[in-house]
Design a protein around this motif. Structure first.
Motif, PDB file in Angstrom:
ATOM      1  N   GLY A  24      85.765  80.589 -26.889  1.00  0.00           N
ATOM      2  CA  GLY A  24      84.921  81.549 -27.586  1.00  0.00           C
ATOM      3  C   GLY A  24      85.419  82.025 -28.940  1.00  0.00           C
ATOM      4  O   GLY A  24      84.888  82.997 -29.478  1.00  0.00           O
ATOM      5  N   LEU A  25      86.422  81.349 -29.508  1.00  0.00           N
ATOM      6  CA  LEU A  25      86.920  81.773 -30.809  1.00  0.00           C
ATOM      7  C   LEU A  25      86.011  81.331 -31.951  1.00  0.00           C
ATOM      8  O   LEU A  25      85.932  82.004 -32.979  1.00  0.00           O
ATOM      9  CB  LEU A  25      88.339  81.240 -31.043  1.00  0.00           C
ATOM     10  N   VAL A  52      92.292  83.253 -36.964  1.00  0.00           N
ATOM     11  CA  VAL A  52      93.074  82.943 -35.767  1.00  0.00           C
ATOM     12  C   VAL A  52      94.506  82.584 -36.164  1.00  0.00           C
ATOM     13  O   VAL A  52      95.470  83.077 -35.566  1.00  0.00           O
ATOM     14  CB  VAL A  52      92.432  81.795 -34.952  1.00  0.00           C
ATOM     15  N   ARG A  53      94.660  81.761 -37.160  1.00  0.00           N
ATOM     16  CA  ARG A  53      96.004  81.360 -37.605  1.00  0.00           C
ATOM     17  C   ARG A  53      96.806  82.555 -38.100  1.00  0.00           C
ATOM     18  O   ARG A  53      97.995  82.679 -37.819  1.00  0.00           O
ATOM     19  CB  ARG A  53      95.902  80.300 -38.693  1.00  0.00           C
ATOM     20  N   GLN A  54      96.167  83.443 -38.850  1.00  0.00           N
ATOM     21  CA  GLN A  54      96.860  84.637 -39.329  1.00  0.00           C
ATOM     22  C   GLN A  54      97.294  85.511 -38.153  1.00  0.00           C
ATOM     23  O   GLN A  54      98.408  86.027 -38.138  1.00  0.00           O
ATOM     24  CB  GLN A  54      95.963  85.433 -40.281  1.00  0.00           C
ATOM     25  N   ALA A  55      96.412  85.659 -37.181  1.00  0.00           N
ATOM     26  CA  ALA A  55      96.740  86.471 -36.007  1.00  0.00           C
ATOM     27  C   ALA A  55      97.884  85.842 -35.210  1.00  0.00           C
ATOM     28  O   ALA A  55      98.753  86.553 -34.686  1.00  0.00           O
ATOM     29  CB  ALA A  55      95.502  86.647 -35.127  1.00  0.00           C
ATOM     30  N   LEU A  58     101.139  86.745 -36.490  1.00  0.00           N
ATOM     31  CA  LEU A  58     101.527  88.101 -36.111  1.00  0.00           C
ATOM     32  C   LEU A  58     102.038  88.159 -34.675  1.00  0.00           C
ATOM     33  O   LEU A  58     102.385  89.217 -34.178  1.00  0.00           O
ATOM     34  CB  LEU A  58     100.344  89.061 -36.266  1.00  0.00           C
ATOM     35  N   GLY A  59     102.058  87.000 -34.027  1.00  0.00           N
ATOM     36  CA  GLY A  59     102.578  86.940 -32.663  1.00  0.00           C
ATOM     37  C   GLY A  59     101.536  87.128 -31.585  1.00  0.00           C
ATOM     38  O   GLY A  59     101.883  87.303 -30.414  1.00  0.00           O
ATOM     39  N   LEU A  60     100.277  87.083 -31.938  1.00  0.00           N
ATOM     40  CA  LEU A  60      99.217  87.263 -30.953  1.00  0.00           C
ATOM     41  C   LEU A  60      98.878  85.929 -30.287  1.00  0.00           C
ATOM     42  O   LEU A  60      98.903  84.884 -30.922  1.00  0.00           O
ATOM     43  CB  LEU A  60      97.961  87.822 -31.620  1.00  0.00           C
ATOM     44  N   SER A  61      98.544  86.007 -29.018  1.00  0.00           N
ATOM     45  CA  SER A  61      98.107  84.814 -28.292  1.00  0.00           C
ATOM     46  C   SER A  61      96.613  84.604 -28.530  1.00  0.00           C
ATOM     47  O   SER A  61      95.896  85.518 -28.948  1.00  0.00           O
ATOM     48  CB  SER A  61      98.361  84.988 -26.792  1.00  0.00           C
ATOM     49  N   LEU A  62      96.132  83.409 -28.239  1.00  0.00           N
ATOM     50  CA  LEU A  62      94.703  83.128 -28.387  1.00  0.00           C
ATOM     51  C   LEU A  62      93.882  84.072 -27.514  1.00  0.00           C
ATOM     52  O   LEU A  62      92.804  84.522 -27.910  1.00  0.00           O
ATOM     53  CB  LEU A  62      94.394  81.675 -28.029  1.00  0.00           C
ATOM     54  N   LYS A  63      94.403  84.402 -26.344  1.00  0.00           N
ATOM     55  CA  LYS A  63      93.712  85.312 -25.436  1.00  0.00           C
ATOM     56  C   LYS A  63      93.570  86.702 -26.058  1.00  0.00           C
ATOM     57  O   LYS A  63      92.557  87.368 -25.863  1.00  0.00           O
ATOM     58  CB  LYS A  63      94.483  85.391 -24.119  1.00  0.00           C
ATOM     59  N   GLU A  64      94.564  87.136 -26.806  1.00  0.00           N
ATOM     60  CA  GLU A  64      94.511  88.438 -27.470  1.00  0.00           C
ATOM     61  C   GLU A  64      93.628  88.407 -28.714  1.00  0.00           C
ATOM     62  O   GLU A  64      93.024  89.413 -29.078  1.00  0.00           O
ATOM     63  CB  GLU A  64      95.921  88.882 -27.888  1.00  0.00           C
ATOM     64  N   LEU A  69      88.661  89.435 -32.791  1.00  0.00           N
ATOM     65  CA  LEU A  69      87.624  88.822 -33.637  1.00  0.00           C
ATOM     66  C   LEU A  69      86.238  89.327 -33.254  1.00  0.00           C
ATOM     67  O   LEU A  69      85.407  89.587 -34.123  1.00  0.00           O
ATOM     68  CB  LEU A  69      87.674  87.300 -33.527  1.00  0.00           C
ATOM     69  N   ASP A  70      86.017  89.483 -31.954  1.00  0.00           N
ATOM     70  CA  ASP A  70      84.712  89.969 -31.505  1.00  0.00           C
ATOM     71  C   ASP A  70      84.485  91.416 -31.929  1.00  0.00           C
ATOM     72  O   ASP A  70      83.372  91.799 -32.271  1.00  0.00           O
ATOM     73  CB  ASP A  70      84.577  89.843 -29.988  1.00  0.00           C
TER      74      ASP A  70
END
Length: 121
Positions: A24-25, A52-55, A58-64, A69-70
């Motif tokens: 869902g990204l 997504v790449r910037q996040a 920052l150490g965020l997972s795809l799940k986070e 983004l939503d």
């Protein structure tokens, strides 16, 4: 644009793009060409991949990343929101660093004990 073009522009693999869509990204629409069905991505997919790449940096997972983004959607995030978010991330990173330093200290103590006992043997 088709997945191949999005992959080329973004530098991602087609499988990576499919995965992002699956979780869902990014989103696409169906495009029919005769009996074949293609996925069509608009320019917003490129922007979301960049976010997504910037996040991730920052150490965020795809799940986070998905819920963030939503929440913000396609609107521009204000400077105040950015500062607040970055300060929160910095606190989290500093907490993780403190925990890692504790682990490092523990390992160094253990190594020191074992090295000291080896020289006595």
């Amino acid at each position: 644009m088709l997945i191949g073009e999005l992959a080329r522009i973004s530098g991602m693999s087609k499988d990576g793009i499919r995965h992002y869509e699956e979780i869902g990204l990014i989103r696409s629409t169906e495009r029919r060409a005769g009996s074949r069905v293609y996925r069509d991505y608009d320019a917003s997919a490129i922007k979301r991949i960049e976010h997504v790449r910037q996040a991730q940096q920052l150490g965020l997972s795809l799940k986070e990343i998905g819920p963030i983004l939503d929440t913000y959607g396609e609107r521009e995030v204000t400077a105040a929101e950015t500062v607040s978010f970055l300060e929160e991330r910095l606190d989290i990173v500093r907490g993780k660093l403190a925990e890692l330093r504790k682990i490092e200290d523990f390992i160094l103590q253990k190594l020191d004990r074992y090295r000291t006992s080896e020289t006595k043997s």
